[in-house]
Scaffold this motif. Sequence first.
Motif, PDB file in Angstrom:
ATOM      1  N   VAL A 284     -23.591 -33.317  37.644  1.00  0.00           N
ATOM      2  CA  VAL A 284     -22.929 -32.798  36.444  1.00  0.00           C
ATOM      3  C   VAL A 284     -22.126 -31.544  36.770  1.00  0.00           C
ATOM      4  CG1 VAL A 284     -23.327 -31.716  34.193  1.00  0.00           C
ATOM      5  CG2 VAL A 284     -24.573 -33.784  34.816  1.00  0.00           C
TER       6      VAL A 284
ATOM      7  N   ASP B 267     -18.458 -33.637  38.066  1.00  0.00           N
ATOM      8  CA  ASP B 267     -18.134 -34.091  36.707  1.00  0.00           C
ATOM      9  C   ASP B 267     -18.962 -35.297  36.282  1.00  0.00           C
ATOM     10  OD1 ASP B 267     -16.055 -32.171  36.136  1.00  0.00           O
ATOM     11  OD2 ASP B 267     -14.806 -33.261  37.566  1.00  0.00           O
TER      12      ASP B 267
ATOM     13  N   LYS C 293     -18.869 -36.744  31.760  1.00  0.00           N
ATOM     14  CA  LYS C 293     -19.867 -35.688  31.909  1.00  0.00           C
ATOM     15  C   LYS C 293     -20.808 -35.660  30.709  1.00  0.00           C
ATOM     16  CE  LYS C 293     -20.035 -30.791  33.221  1.00  0.00           C
ATOM     17  NZ  LYS C 293     -19.208 -29.617  33.558  1.00  0.00           N
TER      18      LYS C 293
END
Length: 458
Positions: A88, A92, A146
């Motif tokens: 994350v 992304d 995301k």
Amino acid sequence: MKKHIIEQSVIFFSVTKWVLLSSFVGVTIGFIIAFFLNTIHQAEVSRDFLPFDYYYLLPFALMLSVYLVRKFAPNAKGHGTEKVIEAVHKRDGKIEVAVIPIKLLATLITLFAGGSAGKEGPGAQIGAGSASFLSDLFKFSKKDRKKLVICGISAGFASVFGTPISGAIFGVEVLIVGIIMYDVLLPSFISGFAAYTTAKMLGVNYTYFNLHFSQAIPIDLTLVFQVIIAGLFFGIVSDFLITAFKKSEYYIKRIDINIYTKAFLGGLILVILSFFVGDRYFGLGLDTISDVLYSDPSIAEDVPWYAFIMKTIFTSITLSAGGSGGVITPIFYIGATSGHFLGGLFGDNLALFAALGFTSVLAGAANAPIAATIMAVELFGVEIAHYAAISAVISFLITGHRSIFFSQILKMKKSDMLSIEFGKDFDNNDIDLSSKSKEKIVKMRRRLKNIIRHTKED
């Protein structure tokens, strides 16, 4: 008026979009997690057909787990949730689709052979990987991917433990220490509930502990004082397990031998260790957790005071030697047994302190006090809420700026006396005393020296 209508229309469209997307993602993850959990259950049942103790297979299982991960999905290495947090923050939310089947298989092999690990880390990674795959399939933007991957964390956690509210909160709280990502709160709640409902419909059975604390435990100052002490103790336990996990990984990595030999020896050490301390530290350990939470004297007395220490050792070696699985279930074991030990020192309320340890060590080790408090309510009942909140927050603070998830981003400091660079993860943050604190310490030293000098002169 026109601007207001435009604003409301855009928000309505956005809400509708994320309700639909997160519902679809949640249902999909619920199907996958149900298959994952049911497969683990069948694997545990099939152990009875072995002509020897199942954990004798552990050295070979760790070797096979290492081979599968290295050969087919290197990003499936470790305990799952950490890799998702890393994805994350650094990619992304991009997660290779190969992670899903390999993580499932490697975890199944590890747990079948008695590896001390959990099922929530793989659940979060499988959920996040599924969300990432769906995002790529439908060509969503990086920002939307995301968000969906964060939904995947929440859905995986919620559907593994049967706690949809704390699962949703965990997904948005665990990424950045000090900030809850409100923009992902709605889709996280929906995906978590959708995944939990789907898994339950597909036959997954969840365990809840209806302890009815209010019927036996009054609210009094003595108990509140004991809970405060418990929070301090659980913070120390959290710090201990974080240090043990980190040091174990560091030293095992430094051993200069073939990685498969290393995995075999790691499993062999645990098998040999079981001859001296027993076999209760293999696998998920859910039976032991149930024993200390219900505190049946005829059963709970068999749990040794050092159970939380041994579980820490077994889990750190299992994962560092190449096993696949999560860390949250072992954290529950460590928390519940350490709470049982502390409750014994206080002389009563064993189940209460075991329950507080169950969630408070999670709050400290994962820096997730809100999710931990809500989980206490979901698993144990609303009567424990005030005690759980006090203990969880104290544990969270006492653990300091450390985490079982090294990729968490720091956006707060737990004391004004410290200097911290916000926006960096735990591995790359130099934490030191603030300049004002250093000045105060220098002044205190000068005063102390002056006092000592004057005393000698007199």
